[in-house]
Design a protein around this motif. Sequence first.
Motif, short mmCIF file in Angstrom:
data_model
loop_
_atom_site.label_atom_id
_atom_site.label_comp_id
_atom_site.label_asym_id
_atom_site.label_seq_id
_atom_site.Cartn_x
_atom_site.Cartn_y
_atom_site.Cartn_z
N THR A 183 10.24 -96.92 92.32
CA THR A 183 11.21 -97.80 93.39
C THR A 183 9.84 -98.89 93.76
OG1 THR A 183 12.81 -96.03 94.12
CG2 THR A 183 11.87 -98.18 95.31
N ASP A 184 8.76 -98.34 93.86
CA ASP A 184 7.93 -99.87 94.39
C ASP A 184 7.39 -101.13 93.29
OD1 ASP A 184 7.79 -98.78 96.62
OD2 ASP A 184 5.72 -97.45 96.70
N TRP A 185 7.50 -99.76 92.16
CA TRP A 185 7.47 -100.96 90.41
C TRP A 185 8.53 -102.00 90.44
CZ3 TRP A 185 3.46 -102.27 87.64
CH2 TRP A 185 3.95 -102.82 86.70
N TYR A 186 9.98 -101.20 90.39
CA TYR A 186 10.64 -101.91 90.34
C TYR A 186 11.00 -103.48 91.37
CZ TYR A 186 15.16 -104.02 89.98
OH TYR A 186 16.55 -104.67 89.63
N GLU A 191 13.24 -109.40 89.72
CA GLU A 191 13.27 -111.36 89.92
C GLU A 191 12.18 -111.93 89.62
OE1 GLU A 191 15.91 -112.07 90.93
OE2 GLU A 191 17.06 -110.99 92.03
N THR A 192 11.33 -111.25 88.32
CA THR A 192 10.18 -112.16 88.23
C THR A 192 10.59 -111.89 86.35
OG1 THR A 192 8.82 -110.32 87.59
CG2 THR A 192 8.70 -111.63 89.83
N GLU A 193 10.05 -112.34 85.40
CA GLU A 193 10.32 -112.21 84.46
C GLU A 193 9.86 -110.97 83.35
OE1 GLU A 193 7.42 -114.63 81.93
OE2 GLU A 193 6.52 -114.96 84.26
N TYR A 194 8.68 -109.62 84.43
CA TYR A 194 8.29 -108.55 84.24
C TYR A 194 9.52 -107.84 85.45
CZ TYR A 194 4.08 -111.26 83.90
OH TYR A 194 3.82 -113.01 83.60
N GLU A 195 10.49 -108.22 85.55
CA GLU A 195 11.54 -107.32 85.56
C GLU A 195 11.91 -106.09 84.77
OE1 GLU A 195 16.41 -107.55 87.34
OE2 GLU A 195 15.20 -108.49 88.36
N ALA A 327 17.82 -100.98 88.25
CA ALA A 327 18.81 -101.04 88.71
C ALA A 327 19.27 -102.73 88.90
CB ALA A 327 18.13 -101.10 90.77
N SER A 328 18.71 -102.88 87.38
CA SER A 328 19.23 -104.20 87.02
C SER A 328 20.47 -104.38 86.01
CB SER A 328 17.91 -104.50 86.66
OG SER A 328 17.25 -105.45 86.97
N PRO A 329 21.46 -105.10 86.42
CA PRO A 329 22.93 -104.48 85.78
C PRO A 329 22.12 -104.53 83.91
CG PRO A 329 23.31 -106.23 87.31
CD PRO A 329 21.74 -105.77 87.39
N ASP A 330 22.84 -104.04 82.41
CA ASP A 330 22.22 -104.47 81.76
C ASP A 330 23.88 -104.79 80.54
OD1 ASP A 330 20.98 -104.72 79.39
OD2 ASP A 330 21.44 -101.81 78.91
N GLY A 739 -2.58 -101.92 73.18
CA GLY A 739 -2.33 -101.91 74.47
C GLY A 739 -0.48 -102.63 74.39
N ALA A 740 -0.20 -102.73 75.19
CA ALA A 740 1.14 -103.60 76.30
C ALA A 740 0.89 -104.71 75.84
CB ALA A 740 2.28 -103.33 77.09
N THR A 741 2.08 -105.14 74.31
CA THR A 741 1.82 -106.80 74.36
C THR A 741 3.04 -107.33 74.20
OG1 THR A 741 2.33 -106.22 71.81
CG2 THR A 741 -0.12 -105.66 71.80
N GLY A 742 4.49 -107.02 74.89
CA GLY A 742 5.58 -107.99 75.22
C GLY A 742 5.30 -108.43 76.65
N ASP A 743 5.86 -109.76 75.89
CA ASP A 743 6.49 -110.00 77.57
C ASP A 743 6.59 -110.23 78.70
OD1 ASP A 743 5.17 -112.76 75.37
OD2 ASP A 743 7.13 -113.39 75.42
N ASP A 744 7.20 -109.14 78.72
CA ASP A 744 7.66 -108.81 79.71
C ASP A 744 7.02 -107.57 79.89
OD1 ASP A 744 8.15 -106.20 77.86
OD2 ASP A 744 10.03 -105.61 78.46
#
Length: 923
Positions: A183-186, A191-195, A327-330, A739-744
Amino acid sequence: MRESRFYRAPLALGLSLLGLIVAAPLWAQSIPTPEAHFGFPMGTDKELARWDGILEYVTRVADASDRIVVDTAGPTTNGADFIRITISSPKNLARIREIRAASKQIADGRISRAEAQALADRIPATAFINHNIHSTEIGSSQTSVELIYALATRTDDVTQAILDNVVTELIPSANPDGQILVTDWYYQNVETEYERARMPWLYHHYAGHDNNRDFFQANLVETRYWMDAMYHETYPQLYLDQHQMGTSGPRIFVPPYPDPMNPEVHPLQWQQLQFIGGGMVADLQAAGKQGVVTGSMYRIWGQEGALTGRYHNIVALLTETASARIASPDTVELSTLERGASPGRGLSEYGFQMAFVDPWMGGEWTLGDIVEYQMISAISFLEQSARFRDHYIMGRWQMASETIERAETEGPGAYVFPIDQVDPVATAELADRLILQGVEVHRTTESFSAVPQTDLWFQPEDGTMAVQGSNDDAANEAESDAGENGEGQESSDEDDEHADEGDEQADDKSDEIARTIPAGSWVVFGAQPARAAVLDLLEVQNRRLQREWPGGPYVRSYDGAAYTMPLQMGVEAVRVSAEDVGGVERATAARIVAPPIPEAQSWYAIDARVTRAWQAAARMLDAGHDVSKADIDDGPIFLIPASSSVRSALLEATRDLGVTVTTDPTGVRNARPQLASRIGVYQGWAASMDEGWTRLVLEEFDYHYETLMNEDVKEGDLRDRFDVVIIPSEIPLDRLINGATGDDTPPEYRGGIGEEGVENLQAFVREGGTLVTLDRADELVLERFDIPVRNALQGLGSDELLLPSSLLRIELDTEHPLTMGSPDEVAGKWAGGRAYEPTGFGGESGEIRAVGNWAEDPERVLMSGMLHGAEHLAGKSAILDVEYGQGRILMYGFRVQHRGQTHGTFKLLFNALLRDDPQAAMQ
């Protein structure tokens, strides 16, 4: 009000339902709706109820309602409250002890049908619902809020029938710590580019997503709370676990499960499961919910997740609802759905078929959809529990009663864990874990003589290990041949003849073996309600190979093909006739009480073959006491100089750990003073479950460590800070380095150890450090350290090697320091692994020594489970010790500490964590 969104009323009640809800009594109207409490309805896009808010809401509802009782089991791993909610009519709650006592008698099965029916006539059914064990599957934690509110406030006939005829036991989140983290991470990223960013740490402190793989060892406190509730307090007849699955493919899976299923589970349960699952499917369809799949996808055979209740005659259902993006629509395209419907998951295609009569064709999928599907499923489950209360109560009695009768005719008789074996402490731990999970365990009050029917872990004088299952070696060999050569067909008449001959050979052999079982040993009788669990947990398995269709791929296990706890824990288990067992008493717990420690003149000693001895040694070193490894005629020991402070510390260790301490051993030789290593465990942002389990094992056995993040490795000078660096499995080489390299991914969580980290690890070993790699972490060494070794399994397809999680035989070099305390052979847990062989060229390494090899004989590789292609492992190395500069690399081609469960191979790791004192060597 949002009741109509989540609640399907029978058509006959539909017109009057709204009026009944409006006419709710004043006490029900005083209960706040979820929307009033949280500020949004459950399932709202981009909104989540956090665990502390859920606790507060449940408390408010319980304070205002006479239908709900909240019990706090205790603190979770990270200190949150773990709760269970009991929901029923006030009348039922007032006599809850009576209901649970009667349910216990029903579950026991040792009363007559008339007595059982008399109890069933007086009590409601008990239905247990488990939510949110996997924290990223967040929907069910929200569903639990809606479900609690519905059962606390509604007055329609269906709800009243549920309240009157069912005691609902509900866990809103089986991992509250993870619910908070997710929950805290979400909210940090919404509402950011890292949603949609992946959380860079485990959502259970130790286990991550593996927390549902803990349901036979109970290493996690949350699992122990669950087991106490299920098997020692509520005794339910029905169980529902609500999960989420991937975003592609069907929208919800509902049982029955696809073949193959475990035939030792009572057949009535499979029929009841189809019945109640069919009702769920019908209710979902009646509510217009598309994309319901049944009879496919989830093969549930063994100890996977909290569904282990089916081994205890509890009708256990799993639902898996398609996920959104937390909790974001897909938005899901039809082409994505089609890719998610592979033949290996039971669907020939994404389209109409009997298992999938109303496909969902794509579109937007939301958290609200998940809550709706789960609410309909949960209410359907409870409504059926109410309407067929007597059927399920008497069904559990019937299954228990007939299961006991089956054992009396088919066996097994009894499994004995002799107390006089090498490691009595591990023996007691095994018995205690069985008791916790609802298996009946007895303790012998007198010694007796028994003729073993088979030894699960039998070591004759030559030190080799002979493992047999329910048939002898000849019968198992025939079955294995049928599986490999007959492509899953039944064995031939000739094979049956071989099996019969093998049975005769086994009988002849057993006549030659006599065994005295001392008082204080533990006994597990086959004639008990949990017979299916006993067989799955204690018996050697030889699973038959099957194909999805003739000529098709092999059927894969969902998780484990074998558990066989005695092999995993290094405990001797002997199967005997029940009639041979002498006096016994029922055990409610199992532990070893060590004998008093006599005064020593010079030395105290602890047998190093006892796994908990390594914990005692770690404690003594941590307290500043001298500890040496040494040998005596009886085997390896830890040697501690005598003093009053040492004796005091050892008294505490014997009390806590059960290890026996002796004094002034004779014939001591090869004493090597030890130092505790400075240990670093790599974590980075990989969120590796194997890393979490590694931490759990180190902490449980009192080995101190530091967590290494990427910057720690990049910083260099590792040799100044550490003696041992452990890189756990599940971290692909590219992710380790880059590591993780994706834009998200948020920038602060990107990257890995980088090329400078690789160079620093190389320098660490060259300068005298020890690098430990577990399973696939060896990619770093094989590809970047230039050593002449390869993984011989690389590139093999499933037609060449099929090996789901199983137990394999490892032959150890007992002269190697890593094997101190271990027998000649151990059971290695294969959950993916390696078979090392030399390449014969290149490399800057020195001596490469095999510490342990997969069994030389292909027919002896498999100890328990399923294996096709044993010849690819036979004789190859399972553990390597590689000289590299002044240091060494220890490559474990399997996970010696797998999920904190494989006590029998822990010592192979612990030996790497103690080091000879170089100053003592110089002297």
